[in-house]
Design an enzyme around this catalytic site. Sequence first.
Site, PDB file in Angstrom:
ATOM      1  N   GLU A 114       2.542   4.842  -4.063  1.00 42.02           N
ATOM      2  CA  GLU A 114       2.481   5.775  -5.211  1.00 42.02           C
ATOM      3  C   GLU A 114       3.819   6.467  -5.454  1.00 42.02           C
ATOM      4  OE1 GLU A 114       0.112   5.465  -2.838  1.00 42.02           O
ATOM      5  OE2 GLU A 114      -1.160   4.321  -4.191  1.00 42.02           O
ATOM      6  N   ASP A 123      -8.883   3.874  -1.946  1.00 42.95           N
ATOM      7  CA  ASP A 123      -9.781   4.330  -0.884  1.00 42.95           C
ATOM      8  C   ASP A 123     -11.072   4.936  -1.426  1.00 42.95           C
ATOM      9  OD1 ASP A 123      -7.861   3.470   0.827  1.00 42.95           O
ATOM     10  OD2 ASP A 123      -7.023   5.462   1.215  1.00 42.95           O
ATOM     11  N   ASP A 136       0.850  -1.191   0.000  1.00 44.80           N
ATOM     12  CA  ASP A 136       0.000   0.000   0.000  1.00 44.80           C
ATOM     13  C   ASP A 136       0.888   1.245   0.000  1.00 44.80           C
ATOM     14  OD1 ASP A 136      -2.278   1.555   0.230  1.00 44.80           O
ATOM     15  OD2 ASP A 136      -2.292   1.439   2.424  1.00 44.80           O
TER      16      ASP A 136
HETATM   17  C1  GLC Z   1      -4.535   3.322   2.934  1.00 40.53           C
HETATM   18  C2  GLC Z   1      -5.055   2.112   2.180  1.00 40.53           C
HETATM   19  C3  GLC Z   1      -6.083   1.394   3.014  1.00 40.53           C
HETATM   20  C4  GLC Z   1      -5.466   1.017   4.354  1.00 40.53           C
HETATM   21  C5  GLC Z   1      -4.930   2.244   5.066  1.00 40.53           C
HETATM   22  C6  GLC Z   1      -4.184   1.897   6.337  1.00 40.53           C
HETATM   23  O1  GLC Z   1      -5.532   4.268   3.079  1.00 40.53           O
HETATM   24  O2  GLC Z   1      -5.564   2.437   0.911  1.00 40.53           O
HETATM   25  O3  GLC Z   1      -6.542   0.263   2.325  1.00 40.53           O
HETATM   26  O4  GLC Z   1      -6.411   0.385   5.156  1.00 40.53           O
HETATM   27  O5  GLC Z   1      -4.040   2.933   4.197  1.00 40.53           O
HETATM   28  O6  GLC Z   1      -3.122   1.059   6.100  1.00 40.53           O
END
Ligand code: GLC
Length: 801
Positions: A410, A485, A407
């Site tokens: 980017e 998200d 995650d």
């Molecule tokens: C980001 C991710 C989400 C995750 C969060 C905490 O917002 O996109 O899926 O739960 O981080 O790690």
Amino acid sequence: MIVNTELEQKGNLFPSKIIAYKKEVDTLYFSTDNDVVLEMTILRDSVIRFRYTTTGTFDKDFSYAITKYASTGYNLLEIEEEAESYKVTTSKLICHIKKDNLKVYIFDAKDHKLINEDELGFHWEESYEYGGNIVKMSKTSHDGESFFGLGDKPVELNLKGKRFENWVTDSYAYGKGTDPIYKAIPFFTGLHNKKAYGIFFDNTFRSYFDFSQERRNVTSFWAQGGEMNYYFIYGPKMEDVVANYTDLTGKPHQLPPLWALGFHQCKWSYYPESKVKEITSKFRELKIPCDAIYLDIDYMDGFRCFTWDKTHFPDPKRMVKELLDDGFKTVVIIDPGIKIDKDYSVFREALENDYFCKRADGPYMKGKVWPGECYFPDFTHKKVRDWWSDLYRELIEDIGVKGVWNDMNEPAVMEVPNKTFPDDVRHEYEGNRCSHRKAHNVYGMQMARATYQGVKKYAYPKRPFVITRAAYAGTQRYTSTWTGDNVATWEHLWIANIQAQRLAMSGFSFAGSDIGGFAEQPQGELFTRWIQLGIFHPFCRVHSSGDHGNQEPWAFDEDVTNIVRKFIELRYQLLPYLYTAFWKYVEEGIPMLKSLVIYDQEDVHTHYRSDEFIYGDHLLICPILEPNARGRRMFIPRGQWFNFWTDQLVSGGKEMWVDADIETIPVFVKAGAVIPKYPVQQYVGEIEIKEVTLDVYFKDGKESSTLFDDAHDGYDYTKGRYSLRTFKLTGKKDELIIQQHKEGKYDAGYQIFKIKFHGLPFTVGRIQVDNEDIALSDVKMNGDNTMIIDKGFSQLHIFGK
Ligand code: GLC
């Protein structure tokens, strides 16, 4: 930020006339008298690369997107010099390159019709600020031409009339039309005169596409640096364009383990261990199938990657094993930001070995993410990827975690206006050192690649499962993905449907959304409708931020739980069907979800449809996207279709109302299809499969279906230990024949098929198996048109009375 608009830019430069031409094996070079060179490489008869330089020489050729496994080779390559142009002919395409301006015109070699033509063609603007060029291409677009693709753009499928940017961006609670978001996949398919072609602009800088927005008859694309470097891919079938693009940028390197196609439950965050167990036990207690449970950032010690919070998870290895004993595979999150902490070994190692990204003048790239101030590994460096992949040894090999979730790659940086690294950050880029302007769009891809490498190594002989948020073209080789998200709104349900289809037509089929919405809390009805769609996405996971309440299947009311269970059960029943579609994707690059335009591009009614899609080869799905609906109008493509719930037969090629109260969504089965089904299991491998059901849908005519199978994990299938069954159905007024052909060395444990006939227009009078008459009672054929047959049959012949 430089935002080009074609018309406004006064500084555009253009190629002048061609003064020299040469051919080297499969590549042609056309040079102009102002030092522009067009390098044209024939990869296949229908795939040609166009690459331009403005300095007379090319930089080293390197791409993260193109796979070394891409097919190459053509049947024909002829070059003729004509009065005004050079003519390049393959067995599929004819290209004219104009002598006085280097413009390219591409025709279908069979009917000589124009497919694609340069408008201004290649042109550029010098970039004083950074050096190099802003490289541009403009093409004529035609009335009635449509455009599709570009990864995860949350807008109507048909991109005509819109402009987009490709710059991988963390986009919490994005909405319809937000651009750019998490992925940069600079590939689109154009469709006009019933013929489809694709253009993949393999340039990792910030890039733009304009589909007849600025000027009605012009499609253009440009990037803020690098080369004009694009691949032209001819169909004329859209499915072939997508398959060829996927071949070029890579199909997944292996099938996922079958469990990864089961249902996944996630939340930010399930902790401590007792909470995780409470959730998993509830699934089993309520008999809602589930294969994977996720641990979000709170499992770590202070958000330090590759550590555990020992108060909440005192013995991860034991826990992971206990979960596995109950059928749950544990997937853990790993982010790229490494906490600045001299007592943290991962940080120390990276620092000592010089693995972190640096700013132009030498300091480390420092940015805030969950752990606070972090440094970030430079994943565009092979030795950094190798190190990163080795960090997974303990998690995967020792603790027994089965999948990894990447995650924030980017890369996302908090509390800064541009949400990511500044442009001046340096990257290794496999020895082609560059700034973040060039490396940004591939950073997440290279992180996921390094993760994949590690998970694959330590999961061996099992297959890896990885999921990433950020991606560039080609990321599908290594990992699955989700759409980031989203929000618990009806509009986001619409977006989820679009994004899964769009990713599939952009080579990335193994995708899904956060079911129910990540931010905010859905009502039970929205959650139900989302599950009803989500079980038809190749990746199927409920995830939520948890700030606004719970999002497990039992978090609403009992009716919701029951409907959700029914649909998750349906996903498990359809696993062999989904697995077969996955195999086709891995083998041939065929998208697992096909928007109607891919399914039937000849029917212009499909060109502006976004809601309906084909799942695998034979199921038509249309989500319900509004509250209080008792059904909806939808477009049924041409042909005969059975309503999945009622077996009612409808003729397509038109829009119609379809009933779908909260218990169902519109699902149709193509006439002639053979749909394989497993019994319901609580997780993959829970029970030994003793029989596979084949739902056979009658057709007056012919249709072919396939069923792929193997050990559901491991690599034996790559050595021939798979089974591929083809069912050829031929239906007539009063008879039905199913011929089975099997290839491959794998023999599944089950011996029998239970065949269920749907829509037989006659009463069964006689049955022949492999040309021998069989008593109806021997195959247990009774009133409900169900029979049992040995899986080895070659031909089943049903006669009417
Ligand atoms: C980001 C991710 C989400 C995750 C969060 C905490 O917002 O996109 O899926 O739960 O981080 O790690």
